[in-house]
Every structure is written in C-alpha cells, then in structure tokens.
Enzyme design. Sequence first.
Site, PDB file in Angstrom:
ATOM      1  N   SER A 168       0.842  -1.188   0.000  1.00 11.90           N
ATOM      2  CA  SER A 168       0.000   0.000   0.000  1.00 11.90           C
ATOM      3  C   SER A 168       0.886   1.251   0.000  1.00 11.90           C
ATOM      4  CB  SER A 168      -0.961  -0.043   1.182  1.00 11.90           C
ATOM      5  OG  SER A 168      -1.979   0.916   1.037  1.00 11.90           O
ATOM      6  N   ASP A 211      -9.237  -5.696  -5.088  1.00 17.65           N
ATOM      7  CA  ASP A 211      -8.790  -4.415  -4.533  1.00 17.65           C
ATOM      8  C   ASP A 211      -9.473  -3.273  -5.275  1.00 17.65           C
ATOM      9  OD1 ASP A 211      -7.407  -2.187  -3.603  1.00 17.65           O
ATOM     10  OD2 ASP A 211      -5.449  -3.156  -3.678  1.00 17.65           O
ATOM     11  N   HIS A 257      -8.404  -4.759  -0.745  1.00 21.93           N
ATOM     12  CA  HIS A 257      -7.065  -4.202  -0.581  1.00 21.93           C
ATOM     13  C   HIS A 257      -6.323  -4.847   0.582  1.00 21.93           C
ATOM     14  CE1 HIS A 257      -3.866  -1.260  -0.786  1.00 21.93           C
ATOM     15  NE2 HIS A 257      -4.079  -0.915   0.468  1.00 21.93           N
TER      16      HIS A 257
END
Length: 401
Positions: free
Chosen positions: A182, A348, A381
């Site tokens: 991320s 995601d 995610h």
Amino acid sequence: MDWQTSEDTVPSAPVTEADARSLLGRPPATGAWRDGDPPGRRLFAPLGPLRTESGDEIPAVRLAYETWGTLNEARDNAILILHALTGDSHVRGPAEPGHPTSGWWDDIVAPGGPIDTDRWFVVAPNMLGGCQGSTGPASIAPDGYEWAARFPYLTVRDQVAAQARLTDALGIETWAAVIGGSMGGMHALEWAVGLPKRVARLAVLSAPPVNTADQIALNSVQLGAIRLDPRFAGGQYYDAGDGDGPHRGLALARRMALLNYRSPTELNQRFQRSWQSGVSPLGHGGRFAVESYLDFHGNKFTRRFDANSYLTLVEAMNSHDVGRDRGGVEEALQRVAARTLVLGIDSDRLFPVDGQHRIARGIRHTIDGDHAVVLTSDFGHDGFLIETASVGAHLRRLLEA
C-alpha cells in the site's frame, strides 16, 4: 491504505458486547505515542535537519524503528519493510506497553518464516510524519509546542529521504530487499527508482505507480471530515481533555477509508442485512450490523492515531507519482535495477490491479515477466495483510531469486 494491525485484519465480523465494552471511556485528544510513554521495542535514530521538496526545513528529524535478526559481518543481509498509511514499526511481536496492538505481519516476519529472521536482519521504521515515535505533527517543535498544523507538507520522496538517512546511520550500503505494501509499496517503488544502486530486491504489494484522481478524491472527503470537526480547532487540540479532541472527525474518516479496504463480496457475505441487536433498524432505532462494525473500528482507531498525522500522511500519499520530473512513469520504471516482485489483489477497489500490471510492464527485472502476480481474495485491498500464506510464498520466491 489499510488497517495495518492484526486485530483489524481478521475477516470482518459483527461487533460483540465485549468489543463494545473495550471502548468504554472517552478517547484521548490524540492517540499518538509521546515522549515519556513506554518505548516498547522501539529504537530511535536522530537524523539531523531535513529540507523537504517544498523547501521547508525540519530542524531535527527522528525516526522510530524496530529490528529483528542479526546484521551479518558483510552487512548484506538487511531487509527494509515499509508500512502502510496507518501502520507503524511494530511488524512483529505482542501488544505490550508502548505497543497498543500486536504485530501486523507476524506470520511473514518470523524465525523460519517467509522473511526468515534467522537469516535476515529486518528493519521497519515508522515513516516521517507518523505518530508512533517518528517526527510528526504531534512532536515538539523548536518553540516547545507541538508542530500541529504547522508541520511541513511532506511527499513520499521526503519520507524516503529520511529512510535513506536511517540506512546510512545503520551502516547499510545496499538493502538485500525493500518490501512495502500500500503506501509502503509507494515508498518501496520510490526507493528502487530514486536509489537503484541501494536496492537488490524489491517487492511492491498492492500499490500503484501514481495516486490517481479517483484516489485523491476518496482521500479528500476523509480529510474534510477531520477538518470539519469543531474540536479539530485548526489542528490545535493537543491540550484538550479526553473526549474533547477531534475523535468524531477522525473516526468518520476511518469509516470512509474502511469501505475502500474491503470488497463488496466480503461485506455482503459477512453482514448481509443482519441487525446489530434485536431492535429493528427499520424505523425503530436499531442499527444494521455493518453500521456498528464501521463505528466500532472508527472509534477504536482514534485511540491509536493522531488526526494531524492522518492529514499529513494522506497528503503525502496524494503526492505519489513515480514519474514526476522523470519523464513519466514508464521512463522512471526503467531506472529500477532490483529483482522485483509486483503483487496485487483481484478484489482491490482502492488500488486496482491495472496499476500493478503497469509497474510490472515497466520494470526490466521482474520475476514474473510483464504481469503482476494477482491473488484471488474476497478481502479486497487488505488481502496483502490477510492472505499471508500466499503472500509469504511469493516473498520466498523473491528472496531466493
């Protein structure tokens, strides 16, 4: 952006009475770690002054970090792990004084694990601008007061510059691997593009090459929620009593973010249209279970994070564009010399896999050719934090390459 603590990365579940009791009491004005709090496993590196890309100077930068394993005599077995937006240095270990939550990647970083601490020396810093021991808005400025809203605007490149200073302080010339997910993946990518000779292997997990207009728009409403809280007080809330800080705005921002971290499939399967209690939400004052779930995690978050840090870090995330002033994304990716793993999650909706495929196409030395590895997961995610068996297997491939 992700939940970044093991307590939050378990599959979503309805809020129990015990959960609700755990949040009794008024939240503090800030959940930041402050000087004088128990240090836990943190180490601290004073790094001197840092001039930011925007021209501001932070007179004294400090990064908090943790380590596992032993640096060998050749100093060539070091791995840098970079956390996501709301994470910190506590990659591994129990919750304890100084660490309100347990390690967020315990299954990955472990003796004999995918990142084997019997073999590798692992370093995990809390990013510049964070609120868990590194210099950030909750830190004391030269005038003796918190930086608060005066803290300089940061970019991802500023944060990597601070990490490079830490690397020098540790006496590490080249990282055996730089690994991030991320926002940490943005940092990892920036390391490999900006400092290619210092990165032997690279893992970019669930991160994009640029933060898009859609992602910036999602971030903007979260920042607005914090700033519109009357108790935010323009960022000057550190002297407020418990319950009098900007916890409502910060909790609302967190609730908005959580919707991007998980997939519709998981939320629908877990909660369906169930009620939180026996009281109907259909005009009788009750609540749907998914509403209570979002409230609980939003309120929990305020006890371990700082509102000004959230603003600083989200704005830094918005700065991410690996091709900025480098001739564009594709030209920038050609600078990467590291052996690279690029991984995404098919569900995601925050950083969709087309971004990871673009990164993989642009790097010459990926271990999977022109396409990113795409994991199938219902967890959206947050899959890179939850699907540890699959993620770990791919990290092993990279470290053996």
